[in-house]
Design a protein around this motif. Structure first.
Motif, PDB file in Angstrom:
ATOM      1  N   UNK A 128       0.851  -1.186   0.000  1.00 52.03           N
ATOM      2  CA  UNK A 128       0.000   0.000   0.000  1.00 52.03           C
ATOM      3  C   UNK A 128       0.888   1.238   0.000  1.00 52.03           C
ATOM      4  N   UNK A 129       0.357   2.320  -0.504  1.00 50.32           N
ATOM      5  CA  UNK A 129       1.101   3.574  -0.533  1.00 50.32           C
ATOM      6  C   UNK A 129       0.859   4.366   0.734  1.00 50.32           C
ATOM      7  N   UNK A 130       1.687   5.382   0.920  1.00 58.16           N
ATOM      8  CA  UNK A 130       1.510   6.243   2.080  1.00 58.16           C
ATOM      9  C   UNK A 130       0.170   6.974   2.014  1.00 58.16           C
ATOM     10  N   UNK A 131      -0.277   7.335   0.815  1.00 53.98           N
ATOM     11  CA  UNK A 131      -1.567   8.024   0.675  1.00 53.98           C
ATOM     12  C   UNK A 131      -2.719   7.105   1.049  1.00 53.98           C
ATOM     13  N   UNK A 132      -2.590   5.823   0.722  1.00 52.09           N
ATOM     14  CA  UNK A 132      -3.635   4.874   1.111  1.00 52.09           C
ATOM     15  C   UNK A 132      -3.714   4.762   2.627  1.00 52.09           C
ATOM     16  N   UNK A 133      -2.565   4.702   3.283  1.00 55.46           N
ATOM     17  CA  UNK A 133      -2.549   4.646   4.747  1.00 55.46           C
ATOM     18  C   UNK A 133      -3.174   5.906   5.330  1.00 55.46           C
ATOM     19  N   UNK A 134      -2.904   7.044   4.710  1.00 56.82           N
ATOM     20  CA  UNK A 134      -3.494   8.304   5.194  1.00 56.82           C
ATOM     21  C   UNK A 134      -5.017   8.260   5.091  1.00 56.82           C
ATOM     22  N   UNK A 135      -5.534   7.730   3.987  1.00 59.14           N
ATOM     23  CA  UNK A 135      -6.988   7.606   3.841  1.00 59.14           C
ATOM     24  C   UNK A 135      -7.553   6.639   4.873  1.00 59.14           C
ATOM     25  N   UNK A 136      -6.831   5.562   5.146  1.00 61.29           N
ATOM     26  CA  UNK A 136      -7.273   4.613   6.170  1.00 61.29           C
ATOM     27  C   UNK A 136      -7.368   5.292   7.533  1.00 61.29           C
ATOM     28  N   UNK A 137      -6.342   6.068   7.871  1.00 59.17           N
ATOM     29  CA  UNK A 137      -6.330   6.738   9.171  1.00 59.17           C
ATOM     30  C   UNK A 137      -7.507   7.705   9.294  1.00 59.17           C
ATOM     31  N   UNK A 138      -7.788   8.448   8.235  1.00 56.37           N
ATOM     32  CA  UNK A 138      -8.934   9.358   8.261  1.00 56.37           C
ATOM     33  C   UNK A 138     -10.235   8.576   8.392  1.00 56.37           C
ATOM     34  N   UNK A 139     -10.322   7.425   7.735  1.00 55.62           N
ATOM     35  CA  UNK A 139     -11.536   6.613   7.829  1.00 55.62           C
ATOM     36  C   UNK A 139     -11.741   6.088   9.248  1.00 55.62           C
ATOM     37  N   UNK A 140     -10.651   5.879   9.979  1.00 52.00           N
ATOM     38  CA  UNK A 140     -10.736   5.404  11.368  1.00 52.00           C
ATOM     39  C   UNK A 140     -10.938   6.542  12.370  1.00 52.00           C
ATOM     40  N   UNK A 141     -10.999   7.771  11.849  1.00 53.88           N
ATOM     41  CA  UNK A 141     -11.207   8.908  12.736  1.00 53.88           C
ATOM     42  C   UNK A 141      -9.935   9.485  13.317  1.00 53.88           C
ATOM     43  N   UNK A 142      -8.782   9.119  12.777  1.00 54.98           N
ATOM     44  CA  UNK A 142      -7.507   9.657  13.255  1.00 54.98           C
ATOM     45  C   UNK A 142      -7.149  10.901  12.462  1.00 54.98           C
TER      46      UNK A 142
END
Length: 364
Positions: A128-142
């Motif tokens: 996964x890319x760093x941008x994908x991880x960023x989207x995941x974190x936002x989806x988790x409310x971080x």
């Protein structure tokens, strides 16, 4: 004669069509575009036709076909689409965030999206890319935000002190006043903070040639939500005494018999000059908070709001103008109707409050 199917034609300007295509590309999250491509390929549609129908490039169609032949799932293709945030991936990501990066061999104190992505690749095999991880974190409310410094709350008399303040709050009589007091540092050097700005730019806030300081002593009334305050050039016991004088004037003896002022353990609150002043003004009593326990003082929230609305990113060049801005904020944006912090309502504090009430009844 067979019926001719009706046609619905919508006229959309070219600029609006371009904007809608951009929204469509952003909305294709989780592999929906890839699924459409694979289903159309299974119907023997040509890559060119598929690209025209789905408003994508032919390279995206070829990438989806290649990923399928390699045995990858549609939502795990390399066609520019992120992996879906499944419950398993949520647990793995949260498990990483609960530990410091050095536990996994990183020489750093904070997780970055790139470090998380690389750790997931090494430990889980997920590319996964760093941008994908960023989207995941936002989806988790971080969110990415600043930490705040906190002191160790280890006062041995913490529970009794909190219980007494809560009891004063609950039993406050009509001829009694309860105030929480503290000091606010006002610096001509602006506090840097977040604000909206155009992407790719950064708003600059000019620093003064020489920093100047003023100090505001404030006392928040729990009943009215109003703030009594005084400003001084230095943070000394004289500043605190002027605040006490302002409180005594605002709460005349004909209306109030007792004034409780809750303060922290800063040295100016315990100075000998303050003790002599209190001896000459018996209506006012100081009540001390536990050491290193700013959460117990509601006025800290008010001062934080003052920094956010007045001193952060300010552009004043003269300290007196900044002080006037602070005074105006305190005069116009109140009253502040705060509640006591949850630390006043823990099981230990509640038990101590009940014991104090029982002792008071027995003494009566």
């Amino acid at each position: 004669m067979p019926a001719v199917p009706s046609r619905i034609v919508i006229e959309i300007p070219a600029a609006e069509q371009a904007r809608l295509r951009q929204q469509l590309r952003r909305a294709r999250w989780g592999g929906w575009l890839t699924l459409h491509i694979l289903l159309l390929l299974s119907q023997q549609r040509s890559p060119t036709a598929i690209a025209d129908w789905l408003f994508c490039s032919r390279s995206t169609v070829y990438a989806a076909a290649w990923a399928w032949r390699q045995g990858r799932r549609p939502w795990e293709t390399a066609a520019g689409l992120p992996l879906a945030l499944t419950p398993t991936r949520q647990r793995s990501l949260l498990a990483l965030l609960k530990k410091a990066p050095f536990v996994y061999g990183w020489c750093r104190t904070r997780w970055s999206c790139a470090a998380l992505a690389e750790t997931l690749r090494q430990r889980r095999g997920w590319r996964v890319s760093a941008e994908t991880v960023r989207r995941w974190l936002h989806a988790l409310g971080w969110v990415w935000k600043r930490t705040k410094l906190t002191a160790k709350d280890n006062d041995p008399n913490r529970i009794p002190k909190l219980a007494r303040i809560r009891l004063l709050w609950e039993r406050l009589g009509p001829r009694q006043v309860l105030l929480f007091a503290d000091e606010l540092d006002i610096h001509l050097l602006p506090k840097s903070g977040y604000q909206w700005m155009e992407k790719g730019t950064q708003v600059e806030v000019m620093t003064p040639g020489k920093n100047e300081k003023r100090y505001l002593a404030g006392a928040w009334d729990v009943r009215t939500g109003q703030v009594h305050h005084r400003v001084w050039a230095r943070k000394t016991n004289e500043l605190f005494r002027t605040l006490l004088e302002a409180i005594e004037t605002a709460c005349p003896a004909r209306c109030y018999d007792r004034i409780y002022v809750v303060v922290d353990n800063y040295k100016i609150h315990k100075a000998q000059a303050v003790e002599r002043w209190l001896a000459a003004h018996p209506r006012i009593e100081l009540v001390f908070l536990p050491t290193y326990c700013p959460k117990a003082n509601p006025i800290e929230r008010l001062f934080g709001d003052t920094h956010d609305k007045v001193t952060r990113n300010h552009r004043r060049k003269q300290i007196w103008r900044l002080v006037e801005d602070v005074k105006r904020h305190l005069a116009e944006n109140g009253p502040w109707c705060y509640r006591l912090s949850e630390i006043y309502f823990t099981a230990e504090v509640t038990a101590t409050v009940q014991r104090l009430k029982t002792q008071a009844k027995a003494a009566a």
